[in-house]
Design an enzyme around this catalytic site. Structure first.
Site, mmCIF file in Angstrom:
data_model
loop_
_atom_site.group_PDB
_atom_site.id
_atom_site.type_symbol
_atom_site.label_atom_id
_atom_site.label_comp_id
_atom_site.label_asym_id
_atom_site.label_seq_id
_atom_site.Cartn_x
_atom_site.Cartn_y
_atom_site.Cartn_z
ATOM 1 N N HIS A 14 -3.596 26.526 24.404
ATOM 2 C CA HIS A 14 -3.957 25.837 23.174
ATOM 3 C C HIS A 14 -5.194 24.992 23.438
ATOM 4 O O HIS A 14 -5.452 24.606 24.581
ATOM 5 C CB HIS A 14 -2.772 24.950 22.746
ATOM 6 C CG HIS A 14 -2.872 24.455 21.351
ATOM 7 N ND1 HIS A 14 -3.634 23.366 21.008
ATOM 8 C CD2 HIS A 14 -2.299 24.896 20.204
ATOM 9 C CE1 HIS A 14 -3.535 23.150 19.706
ATOM 10 N NE2 HIS A 14 -2.725 24.069 19.193
ATOM 11 N N TYR A 15 -5.944 24.673 22.403
ATOM 12 C CA TYR A 15 -7.146 23.857 22.606
ATOM 13 C C TYR A 15 -6.815 22.420 23.009
ATOM 14 O O TYR A 15 -7.643 21.721 23.587
ATOM 15 C CB TYR A 15 -8.054 23.877 21.366
ATOM 16 C CG TYR A 15 -7.471 23.183 20.156
ATOM 17 C CD1 TYR A 15 -7.616 21.806 19.972
ATOM 18 C CD2 TYR A 15 -6.776 23.896 19.188
ATOM 19 C CE1 TYR A 15 -7.081 21.174 18.862
ATOM 20 C CE2 TYR A 15 -6.235 23.276 18.079
ATOM 21 C CZ TYR A 15 -6.395 21.912 17.919
ATOM 22 O OH TYR A 15 -5.857 21.279 16.830
ATOM 23 N N ARG A 16 -5.610 21.968 22.732
ATOM 24 C CA ARG A 16 -5.214 20.608 23.116
ATOM 25 C C ARG A 16 -4.957 20.536 24.609
ATOM 26 O O ARG A 16 -4.643 21.527 25.260
ATOM 27 C CB ARG A 16 -3.966 20.179 22.362
ATOM 28 C CG ARG A 16 -4.211 19.977 20.897
ATOM 29 C CD ARG A 16 -2.976 19.417 20.209
ATOM 30 N NE ARG A 16 -3.274 19.175 18.818
ATOM 31 C CZ ARG A 16 -2.542 19.603 17.808
ATOM 32 N NH1 ARG A 16 -1.437 20.297 18.047
ATOM 33 N NH2 ARG A 16 -2.885 19.339 16.572
#
Length: 178
Positions: free
Chosen positions: A127-129
């Site tokens: 995920h980008y997080r």
């Protein structure tokens, strides 16, 4: 077994911190559940780099990676960056669906920069997080009692991940009370 609640922990050892001139020389990964219980560990992979790459390491890297034995493991390795990426990606896919887990670790943005450049398939899978344990360490310094988690700092990828997980457990109990 795959679960969207599982977390991807990755640590890299590099020849330095400049993503444009330095290379990845070791990668390890651990999968935990959301409560930080370890589900699986991928054995650390030493990634072959030619002597000219190793010769460009700074003094800290030369000293540290020589003392841990990593420099010799890199010289002896037959595994390319691409092969290491594929092995770790196959490991992650067993436990975590595509783009469901943040990338977890200490100062993980630095690892993420190297993943984006040299192992883009792993970077994209996460995920980008990001879950960066260093943030809690800093918040504790600024707003807590300042008593930090004691780290051994072996600078071995798998050890570093285990320490990051233990450190997050420490700050979860200390700062978050959840």
């Amino acid at each position: 077994m795959q679960s969207a609640d599982n977390l991807i922990w990755i640590d890299l050892e590099m020849t330095g911190l400049d993503v444009d001139s330095c290379k990845i020389i070791e990668i390890a990964a651990i999968i935990t559940d959301k409560d930080l219980n370890i589900i699986a560990e991928a054995e650390p992979i030493a990634i072959y780099q030619p002597d000219e790459v190793l010769a460009n390491m700074n003094e800290w890297c030369i000293k540290t990676h020589t003392e841990t034995g990593l420099t010799q493991r890199v010289k002896d390795s037959k595994i390319s960056t691409e092969a290491a990426e594929q092995q770790i990606l196959e490991f992650i896919r067993k436990f975590v669906p595509y783009q469901s887990s943040p990338l977890c670790g200490n100062s993980i943005w630095q690892d993420r920069r190297f993943l984006a450049k040299y192992m883009p398939n792993i970077d994209e899978y996460c995920h980008y997080r990001m879950l960066d344990v260093t943030t809690l360490k800093l918040l504790n310094q600024y707003w807590g009692d300042g008593k930090s988690f004691e780290k051994k700092n072996t600078h071995k990828a798998l050890d570093d991940i285990r320490e990051s997980i233990a450190e997050l457990k420490f700050y979860r109990q200390k700062l978050l009370s959840i």
